[in-house]
Scaffold this motif. Structure first.
Motif, PDB file in Angstrom:
ATOM      1  N   THR A   1     -23.242 -30.618  17.137  1.00 13.57           N
ATOM      2  CA  THR A   1     -23.772 -30.224  15.830  1.00 13.57           C
ATOM      3  C   THR A   1     -22.939 -29.094  15.262  1.00 13.57           C
ATOM      4  OG1 THR A   1     -26.019 -30.887  16.436  1.00 13.57           O
ATOM      5  CG2 THR A   1     -25.772 -29.375  14.566  1.00 13.57           C
ATOM      6  N   VAL A   2     -22.462 -29.293  14.049  1.00 14.31           N
ATOM      7  CA  VAL A   2     -21.744 -28.255  13.321  1.00 14.31           C
ATOM      8  C   VAL A   2     -22.659 -27.793  12.193  1.00 14.31           C
ATOM      9  CG1 VAL A   2     -19.651 -27.659  12.047  1.00 14.31           C
ATOM     10  CG2 VAL A   2     -19.561 -29.402  13.859  1.00 14.31           C
ATOM     11  N   ASP A   3     -23.181 -26.564  12.309  1.00 19.17           N
ATOM     12  CA  ASP A   3     -24.069 -26.057  11.278  1.00 19.17           C
ATOM     13  C   ASP A   3     -23.229 -25.482  10.137  1.00 19.17           C
ATOM     14  OD1 ASP A   3     -23.518 -24.044  13.387  1.00 19.17           O
ATOM     15  OD2 ASP A   3     -24.460 -22.698  11.933  1.00 19.17           O
ATOM     16  N   LEU A   4     -23.580 -25.846   8.920  1.00 19.57           N
ATOM     17  CA  LEU A   4     -22.798 -25.492   7.739  1.00 19.57           C
ATOM     18  C   LEU A   4     -23.654 -24.687   6.778  1.00 19.57           C
ATOM     19  CD1 LEU A   4     -21.412 -29.100   7.210  1.00 19.57           C
ATOM     20  CD2 LEU A   4     -20.179 -27.212   8.285  1.00 19.57           C
ATOM     21  N   THR A   5     -23.093 -23.617   6.261  1.00 15.88           N
ATOM     22  CA  THR A   5     -23.788 -22.812   5.254  1.00 15.88           C
ATOM     23  C   THR A   5     -22.825 -22.522   4.110  1.00 15.88           C
ATOM     24  OG1 THR A   5     -23.173 -20.754   6.386  1.00 15.88           O
ATOM     25  CG2 THR A   5     -25.318 -21.735   6.949  1.00 15.88           C
ATOM     26  N   GLY A   6     -23.396 -22.209   2.976  1.00 12.92           N
ATOM     27  CA  GLY A   6     -22.577 -21.823   1.827  1.00 12.92           C
ATOM     28  C   GLY A   6     -21.717 -22.932   1.279  1.00 12.92           C
ATOM     29  N   LEU A   7     -22.136 -24.192   1.435  1.00 16.33           N
ATOM     30  CA  LEU A   7     -21.354 -25.304   0.887  1.00 16.33           C
ATOM     31  C   LEU A   7     -21.330 -25.232  -0.634  1.00 16.33           C
ATOM     32  CD1 LEU A   7     -22.655 -28.287   3.069  1.00 16.33           C
ATOM     33  CD2 LEU A   7     -20.533 -26.985   3.376  1.00 16.33           C
ATOM     34  N   ASP A   8     -20.203 -25.605  -1.213  1.00 21.87           N
ATOM     35  CA  ASP A   8     -20.025 -25.661  -2.656  1.00 21.87           C
ATOM     36  C   ASP A   8     -20.038 -27.135  -3.059  1.00 21.87           C
ATOM     37  OD1 ASP A   8     -19.024 -25.739  -5.300  1.00 21.87           O
ATOM     38  OD2 ASP A   8     -17.781 -23.974  -4.975  1.00 21.87           O
ATOM     39  N   ALA A   9     -20.882 -27.496  -4.005  1.00 22.93           N
ATOM     40  CA  ALA A   9     -21.017 -28.897  -4.401  1.00 22.93           C
ATOM     41  C   ALA A   9     -19.743 -29.454  -5.017  1.00 22.93           C
ATOM     42  CB  ALA A   9     -22.173 -29.058  -5.388  1.00 22.93           C
ATOM     43  N   MET A  10     -18.842 -28.588  -5.510  1.00 22.37           N
ATOM     44  CA  MET A  10     -17.602 -29.072  -6.110  1.00 22.37           C
ATOM     45  C   MET A  10     -16.491 -29.228  -5.079  1.00 22.37           C
ATOM     46  SD  MET A  10     -17.525 -27.040  -9.767  1.00 22.37           S
ATOM     47  CE  MET A  10     -16.460 -28.196 -10.628  1.00 22.37           C
ATOM     48  N   SER A  11     -16.711 -28.762  -3.867  1.00 19.33           N
ATOM     49  CA  SER A  11     -15.711 -28.846  -2.808  1.00 19.33           C
ATOM     50  C   SER A  11     -15.965 -30.053  -1.921  1.00 19.33           C
ATOM     51  CB  SER A  11     -15.729 -27.587  -1.933  1.00 19.33           C
ATOM     52  OG  SER A  11     -15.343 -26.441  -2.648  1.00 19.33           O
ATOM     53  N   ALA A  12     -14.904 -30.515  -1.285  1.00 23.28           N
ATOM     54  CA  ALA A  12     -15.028 -31.440  -0.158  1.00 23.28           C
ATOM     55  C   ALA A  12     -14.654 -30.675   1.108  1.00 23.28           C
ATOM     56  CB  ALA A  12     -14.129 -32.656  -0.335  1.00 23.28           C
ATOM     57  N   TYR A  13     -15.079 -31.209   2.253  1.00 22.85           N
ATOM     58  CA  TYR A  13     -14.859 -30.538   3.529  1.00 22.85           C
ATOM     59  C   TYR A  13     -14.388 -31.557   4.562  1.00 22.85           C
ATOM     60  CZ  TYR A  13     -17.564 -26.836   1.315  1.00 22.85           C
ATOM     61  OH  TYR A  13     -18.002 -25.871   0.438  1.00 22.85           O
ATOM     62  N   GLN A  14     -13.680 -31.064   5.568  1.00 22.61           N
ATOM     63  CA  GLN A  14     -13.281 -31.917   6.680  1.00 22.61           C
ATOM     64  C   GLN A  14     -13.552 -31.195   7.991  1.00 22.61           C
ATOM     65  OE1 GLN A  14      -9.792 -34.947   7.900  1.00 22.61           O
ATOM     66  NE2 GLN A  14      -9.036 -32.970   7.229  1.00 22.61           N
ATOM     67  N   VAL A  15     -14.128 -31.941   8.933  1.00 19.73           N
ATOM     68  CA  VAL A  15     -14.249 -31.477  10.316  1.00 19.73           C
ATOM     69  C   VAL A  15     -13.439 -32.419  11.181  1.00 19.73           C
ATOM     70  CG1 VAL A  15     -15.794 -31.270  12.284  1.00 19.73           C
ATOM     71  CG2 VAL A  15     -16.464 -30.306  10.095  1.00 19.73           C
ATOM     72  N   ILE A  16     -12.600 -31.846  12.045  1.00 17.57           N
ATOM     73  CA  ILE A  16     -11.835 -32.623  13.022  1.00 17.57           C
ATOM     74  C   ILE A  16     -12.299 -32.213  14.408  1.00 17.57           C
ATOM     75  CG2 ILE A  16      -9.557 -33.243  13.893  1.00 17.57           C
ATOM     76  CD1 ILE A  16      -8.362 -32.426  11.236  1.00 17.57           C
ATOM     77  N   LEU A  17     -12.754 -33.196  15.182  1.00 15.10           N
ATOM     78  CA  LEU A  17     -13.126 -32.958  16.575  1.00 15.10           C
ATOM     79  C   LEU A  17     -11.997 -33.400  17.488  1.00 15.10           C
ATOM     80  CD1 LEU A  17     -16.829 -34.103  17.103  1.00 15.10           C
ATOM     81  CD2 LEU A  17     -15.970 -31.867  16.389  1.00 15.10           C
TER      82      LEU A  17
END
Length: 864
Positions: free
Chosen positions: A404-420
């Protein structure tokens, strides 16, 4: 007394099910409609790094728009890795609806078939390249050639009276196949997947004229992409055809394009459906549908598609918190067992969320994973962006197959990437790329003085035809004759030097902007340190870019003002609107890091996690001929200090933007990087080369650089020195073109032989009247000859005004000592037929040239 506690909302959960694979990664969402103007606009590096499979564009020599001629963009597109060029044959004509000539429907169709015949006959001369062409005989026929309007075949929509359209489709199909039996034809290319498409397919099947590729447009929503693809596949099964390839060759609205948080929702739906799709063309040609800035720079949307194009392996099931609902958290994910990597791209909602990877196979990842989280922010339609921002780099336990990667402060105009990746190899986690960021909306700032306007709302889910804007509103008032001051009250956490980004815009054709070009305003911090800023130009209002500077701030509160007058510096000329102000405190080390295990691998290169001492969770192991490619950012054209960290004794060669630089060195080397995106490739030349990472640091001033003012050159014919306030020294050279007699020649000196970059500072404001909502600026070109040798043709994209100067780097070979550079230009003839258009689509002139800077691409041997 009863204690009352506020309920904390449960964060959204986006689940990545690594145990349910949904097929090989397809990569079809990165197609583009009119995204390529010509070879170099955008640059081949920018095109290649967006990984487009398809481009849809006009018939060769068509007059619908400047640029985008199918057979001119075909060779560079294929060279950049592209698969198919879809030729909109009706875009040979002017206007929309198409103004196809003829007094009757029969005459109009006969003329159109002749256009098709000539296009196919020329394609047949192209050799292997012809296999990349797909013909689109009709576009949106229900609103154009077979609709109810003035330019219709007979004023009857094919949806109610289909005979003429069906007959025209059959005639066009048989004409193309008779000329080239191997040709591929796409259709029906309707605005949406109408119910009447069933009738079209039944007719086409009965007459043996089924399209090779089925196309329609989705100017709708990501939900309708999924729904309509499923509906079409069911229709195929019912009719006993296919399954045929599908291309949704126009998708997304103006409000969505340029915004990573919006576009990831479309990408997720398209990738899940395993079809190709092309971004819709709402604005200007040649910028990959508001992804590319200038010729070689990228905005946030480009970096999203760059990350999407580097997904490998199989896609996996993604369960969104609100499945198939637009403007909510959505994503796409892949699992590459060979690389031992899982990647998730997601976005679309602000606030907090949990990203949960389920069925994490310990045989692939181990008991501990390395997780890297990066953000791809919105930087405006014409605002350049650096590489995605590293937010977190950490090791997490695998608990009962779950991470589980907990995320805070996300911006609706941004995209994000997680690499495991597998963890536990002892590598140190990297700090965030930025220590602090703050955004301040212009509509919340304090305005004093006259002329204030609060403009908006701009784009929104209920107004998708308008432009995306931070906060939905923007502020005007800083213009010629104004005494306005826009004051932002900010608070920063610590002493430091902060990047300050002013998101703003001036419409290039607005009355007050036409005279000077970029609007100038005056910045002060706490009333001190005045400096002049020139704000970005755009092709319409509310097309956002950003002007950047740096300010030294102490911890605490400050007032930052943008003013139309300054007692020390002068007054504003022009008219600007301001969207927001961003402050960014970066990490102490300005070195940009690119890990090889996350880069683009080829030629048998593989990821290994068995090398302790690597900077991240792994390395790239290159066999002889294996490659690792980094997409690296440089803010400006010029020298950078580049270090390739390798482990062990292997050998390789390095190339930058297709130019081979030399063998891989241990330690920092000075290299010329183009402003914007750079493709840096390492190729193994030994049995094994272990590449850890690439590091790019600021220049150390080791490459000799010389600057030459254009007005000091030799001018012939109509070439002349003109005044431009934004040119260096206030002077530049105009009038080069309309024939080789009107030329500029410069003598430049190189201290060694070899490849050099000519960084041309130029402007181009040519923009003929348009017949539709696309502004249609024109790219100018220059034919550049070195020492009387063959000329190299270079396209220069619009700068939106002749007093707005950009730079473009051109690689050339120079000899030691003096070299003569000659700039000429002329109007180019049509490719098919040799005639010249009468609509101003092809300029006869080179851009206005301010200066040329000469820099070696790399540090060679010391000159004798």
């Amino acid at each position: 007394m009863v204690a009352v506690t506020a309920e904390v909302p449960t964060p959204d959960r986006l689940t990545i099910d690594l145990g349910t694979e949904t097929g090989p990664f397809h990569g079809g969402a990165s197609g583009t409609l009119y995204g390529l103007y010509g070879d170099g606009v955008p640059s081949r590096v920018v095109v290649e790094g967006m990984y487009p499979r398809t481009v849809t564009t006009k018939a060769q020599d068509g007059v619908q728009h400047p640029g985008g001629d199918a057979l001119e963009i075909l060779p560079p597109f294929v060279a950049a890795g592209g698969k198919d060029v879809y030729v909109y044959l009706p875009d040979f004509y002017r206007g929309f609806p198409y103004e196809w000539p003829g007094a009757t429907g029969e005459e109009r169709l006969a003329g159109h078939l002749d256009v098709i015949r000539r296009q196919v006959e020329h394609v047949l001369t192209l050799g292997e390249l012809r296999s990349h062409i797909v013909y689109v005989p009709f576009n949106e026929p229900e609103g154009n050639m077979f609709g109810e309007g003035e330019w219709s075949y007979d004023g009857v929509s094919w949806r109610t009276g289909p005979d003429h359209y069906f007959g025209a489709w059959e005639a066009a199909y048989r004409l193309i196949k008779d000329l080239d039996p191997d040709a591929r034809i796409a259709g029906p290319n309707t605005c949406v997947l109408y119910p009447e498409v069933r009738d079209f397919l039944e007719f086409a099947k009965s007459r043996d004229v089924l399209p090779d590729i089925v196309t329609w447009h989705e100017l709708s929503s990501p939900a309708e992409v999924r729904t309509n693809i499923a509906k079409y596949r069911a229709l195929e099964r019912e009719l006993g055809i296919g399954p045929l390839p599908v291309n949704i060759n126009e998708y997304a609205h103006n409000y969505h394009v340029s915004v990573p948080g919006q576009m990831i929702q479309w990408i997720a739906a398209i990738e899940e459906s395993k079809v190709d799709a092309d971004l819709a063309y709402w604005n200007i040609a040649g910028n990959l549908n508001d992804s590319a800035v200038e010729a070689n720079k990228a905005n946030g949307q480009w970096w999203l598609y760059n990350a999407y194009g580097q997904l490998t392996g199989n896609t996996v099931r993604v369960v969104a918190p609100h499945p198939n609902v637009q403007y909510t958290l959505q994503g796409v994910a892949t699992l590459d067992r060979e690389k031992r990597q899982a990647r998730a791209l997601f976005g679309g909602a602000g606030g907090a969320a949990d990203l949960v990877f389920e069925h994490v196979d310990e045989e692939v990842f181990g008991a501990v994973v390395h997780a890297r989280l990066v953000e791809i922010p919105w930087t405006g339609q014409v605002g350049a962006s650096e590489q995605p921002l590293r937010l977190r780099d950490e090791e997490l336990p695998v608990i009962e197959g779950r991470v589980t990667v907990d995320l805070t402060g996300l911006d609706a105009m941004s995209a994000y990437q997680v690499i495991l990746s597998p963890g536990g190899n002892g590598s140190a986690s990297l700090p965030p790329a930025v220590r602090w960021r703050g955004t301040y909306e212009a509509e919340d700032a304090t305005y004093t003085g006259g002329g204030y306007t609060k403009n908006g709302p701009e784009g929104s889910p209920s107004a998708v035809d308008r432009f995306a804007t931070s906060g939905g509103y923007h502020v005007g008032g800083l213009r010629t004759g104004s005494g306005g001051v826009l004051a932002f009250d900010v608070e920063v956490p610590q002493d430091g030097t902060y990047d300050l980004l002013v998101f703003a815009n001036s419409h290039n054709l607005a009355d007050l902007v036409r005279e000077q070009g970029p609007t100038n305003v005056f910045l002060r911090v706490d009333g001190e340190g005045p400096r002049e800023l020139r704000l970005p130009l755009g092709y319409k209002w509310a097309v956002w870019g950003h002007t950047d500077t740096r300010v030294r701030l102490t911890a605490g509160r400050h007032r930052i003002t943008l003013a139309a007058q300054d007692p020390d510096l002068g007054v504003t000329q022009g008219d600007a609107v301001v969207d927001k102000l961003d402050l960014v405190l970066r990490g102490e080390d300005e070195t940009a890091l690119y890990d090889a295990e996350f880069a683009d691998l080829g030629g048998g290169a593989r990821v290994s996690h068995a090398h302790r001492g690597a900077s991240g969770p792994g390395v790239a192991v290159l066999p002889r001929g294996g490659t690792v490619t980094f997409w690296a950012h440089a803010a400006d054209d010029g020298e950078a200090s580049v270090t390739l960290d390798v482990l062990g004794p292997g050998e390789g060669v390095l190339s930058v933007n297709g130019e081979e630089i030399g063998r891989v060195e241990r330690g920092a080397v000075p290299l010329f990087l183009a402003g914007g995106v750079n493709k840096i490739t390492v190729t193994g030349t030994s049995d094994r080369l272990i590449v850890d990472r690439l590091r790019i640091a600021p220049s150390r001033g080791l490459l000799p650089t010389s600057v030459y003012a254009a007005e000091e050159g030799v001018l012939t014919g109509t070439a002349r020195v003109v005044g431009h306030s934004c040119a260096h020294g206030g002077k530049a050279v105009d009038g080069v073109g309309a024939g080789p007699a009107n030329a500029l020649s410069l003598t430049v000196t190189a201290d060694r032989a070899g490849r050099h970059a000519l960084t041309v500072r130029y402007s181009n404001g040519e923009q003929p009247p348009s017949t539709h909502y696309n502004p249609d600026p024109v790219c100018r070109h220059a034919d550049i000859s070195v020492n009387g040798g063959p000329a190299h043709r270079v396209l220069f994209p619009t700068t939106f005004h002749f007093n707005n100067f950009w730079t473009l780097a051109v690689p050339v070979t120079l000899r030691p000592g003096p070299n003569t550079l000659t700039f000429t230009s002329d109007r180019l003839p049509d490719l098919v037929g040799g005639t010249q258009d009468t609509y101003g689509r092809r300029s006869a002139y080179a851009p206005v040239i301010d200066q040329v800077t000469v820099t070696p691409l790399a540090q060679g041997e010391e000159p004798s």
